[in-house]
Scaffold this active site. Sequence first.
Site, PDB file in Angstrom:
ATOM      1  N   LYS A 173       9.548  -2.648   5.469  1.00 64.64           N
ATOM      2  CA  LYS A 173       9.639  -3.208   4.115  1.00 64.64           C
ATOM      3  C   LYS A 173      10.329  -2.214   3.180  1.00 64.64           C
ATOM      4  O   LYS A 173      11.129  -2.599   2.320  1.00 64.64           O
ATOM      5  CB  LYS A 173       8.232  -3.547   3.587  1.00 64.64           C
ATOM      6  CG  LYS A 173       8.158  -4.001   2.123  1.00 64.64           C
ATOM      7  CD  LYS A 173       8.652  -5.425   1.915  1.00 64.64           C
ATOM      8  CE  LYS A 173       8.750  -5.815   0.440  1.00 64.64           C
ATOM      9  NZ  LYS A 173       7.473  -6.206  -0.162  1.00 64.64           N
ATOM     10  N   LYS A 241       7.760   0.398  -8.357  1.00 63.30           N
ATOM     11  CA  LYS A 241       6.604   0.764  -7.505  1.00 63.30           C
ATOM     12  C   LYS A 241       7.049   0.941  -6.057  1.00 63.30           C
ATOM     13  O   LYS A 241       6.704   1.928  -5.393  1.00 63.30           O
ATOM     14  CB  LYS A 241       5.523  -0.318  -7.586  1.00 63.30           C
ATOM     15  CG  LYS A 241       4.285  -0.020  -6.753  1.00 63.30           C
ATOM     16  CD  LYS A 241       3.603  -1.287  -6.241  1.00 63.30           C
ATOM     17  CE  LYS A 241       3.710  -1.401  -4.746  1.00 63.30           C
ATOM     18  NZ  LYS A 241       3.260  -2.691  -4.205  1.00 63.30           N
TER      19      LYS A 241
END
Lengths: 295, 295
Positions: A173, A241
């Site tokens: 990811k 983030k």
Amino acid sequence: MTKLSVGFIGLGIMGGPMAGHILSNQYPLTIYNRTRSKTEELASQGAQVVNSPAEVAAASEVTITIVSDSPDVEDVVAGPDGVLEGIKPNSVVIDMSTISPEVERQLDEKLRAKDCSLIDAPVSGGDVGAQNATLAIMAGGDREVFEKILPLLEVMGKSIIYCGPVGSGQLTKLCNQILVAVNLLAVSEALVFARKNGLDSSVMIDAVKGGAAGSWQLSNLGPKIVNRDFSPGFMVDLIIKDLRLVMEAAGTGKVSLPGTALVSQFFRSVQAGGQGEEGTQALAKILEDLASLKS
Amino acid sequence: MTKLSVGFIGLGIMGGPMAGHILSNQYPLTIYNRTRSKTEELASQGAQVVNSPAEVAAASEVTITIVSDSPDVEDVVAGPDGVLEGIKPNSVVIDMSTISPEVERQLDEKLRAKDCSLIDAPVSGGDVGAQNATLAIMAGGDREVFEKILPLLEVMGKSIIYCGPVGSGQLTKLCNQILVAVNLLAVSEALVFARKNGLDSSVMIDAVKGGAAGSWQLSNLGPKIVNRDFSPGFMVDLIIKDLRLVMEAAGTGKVSLPGTALVSQFFRSVQAGGQGEEGTQALAKILEDLASLKS
């Protein structure tokens, strides 16, 4: 075949519809959410609502978590009244949050001490993918455990890839996010170059998108930038983030990522300008500012 | 309908097959090349070989040039025995080289003084695109003139886009190169991150290429990097030239391109290491060096 009993923790914009697919596929479902009102719809459809992550785990062979960041997952799994306090031997936790690969490895250790195991399975595809069960799911962990829970993942996603040992889903990811962010820098620079030099940006995109310059970012976010549509498909605050997680993992793994570092700083500038809730394509405005182009 | 008489200057790896398509489509063709031996094959197929760009222009309603860099085009068009010395009124020059947009505008001025005009029409698609007549052609110049010569461009390419006034073809090509270069930085960083963190890079590519991280560069050059295939589809030396043109035009146009500048410097490092004739995917080796990964 009896269906696995499933627990679900985190019924936000992603988790809500994902849990809905599990329920509508006739899995017995136990749910918990910090804000209890978000459990109501699923409860009305037959889900069992409980009062803590520990209670979810106690009722479930497989517990799914999807919350915001590494400390949230640590809290839900290993904190007070957390999953570890209720879980029975031979159970599985699937963490579908996007968090630190290192934290996943630490939680897997703790679960193994209870004869359980962890699959990290972050997703991409956004809220639309969650609603339509078309998410891409990148999974890490024990291969046999993965095979066992694969039918459950298939209820939520379309492309489900086993990536390697625990943490590998998160690492994959993060690769995805490196590509997304730096490709978007490419798109932003090409568009500001085009605009400042008097090109018709839409014509430019059409001229190049079918060849070696083509990318999802160009085809999908390029026209939004041209049309001054900065509504979020994926929010700036969230990619910041994720890029923080990339840079943390790059530190652990001793990797130098100059392009990713550069674009991270530009995203922070978007955030500093009060536009952290806009879509990632707001990055283009930073490049426009650098070229003294007015929006 | 009588076909336009065509001249062709520059029979290199791109120009050779492009001129071949023109000839095989029954256009009367006059050719010139600095190294005369490169004219032989086309001559044997019926092309007329002459001794200077001026003689090409004198024999042609449309003269096509495709040479290496801005000074080469200036020399061929405006130098001694150049196109301007032989050209007849109402003729067209199509420059299919990748050069400075500003130089195209200057040459257009000189051609207009002779009642002629310029179309800048750089290409992408490489030698394979030239051979198969599947090039993407990005054209700038007077729209009526473009329409007149469009059937001729269609003989060489598949996607032919009118981009705006003279220089717009070059500017669009430079946008293409910004996208290509910065996307390849994205791919290189994702791959070095994956490898250093122990992921299977091929699995990573397969897991993410279908979504928001997808790009031509990832799907086509990613696997080459994984397989250590650095043979050139497009050479490092050539992208360095094109990125120099980008930075020149960015200077003229007052645009700041930090990502493009960064990747340009990394390509120079590849060149400094003696690998300028490798494919652009050799960029990945710089990122690997930065992470102390051995090839």
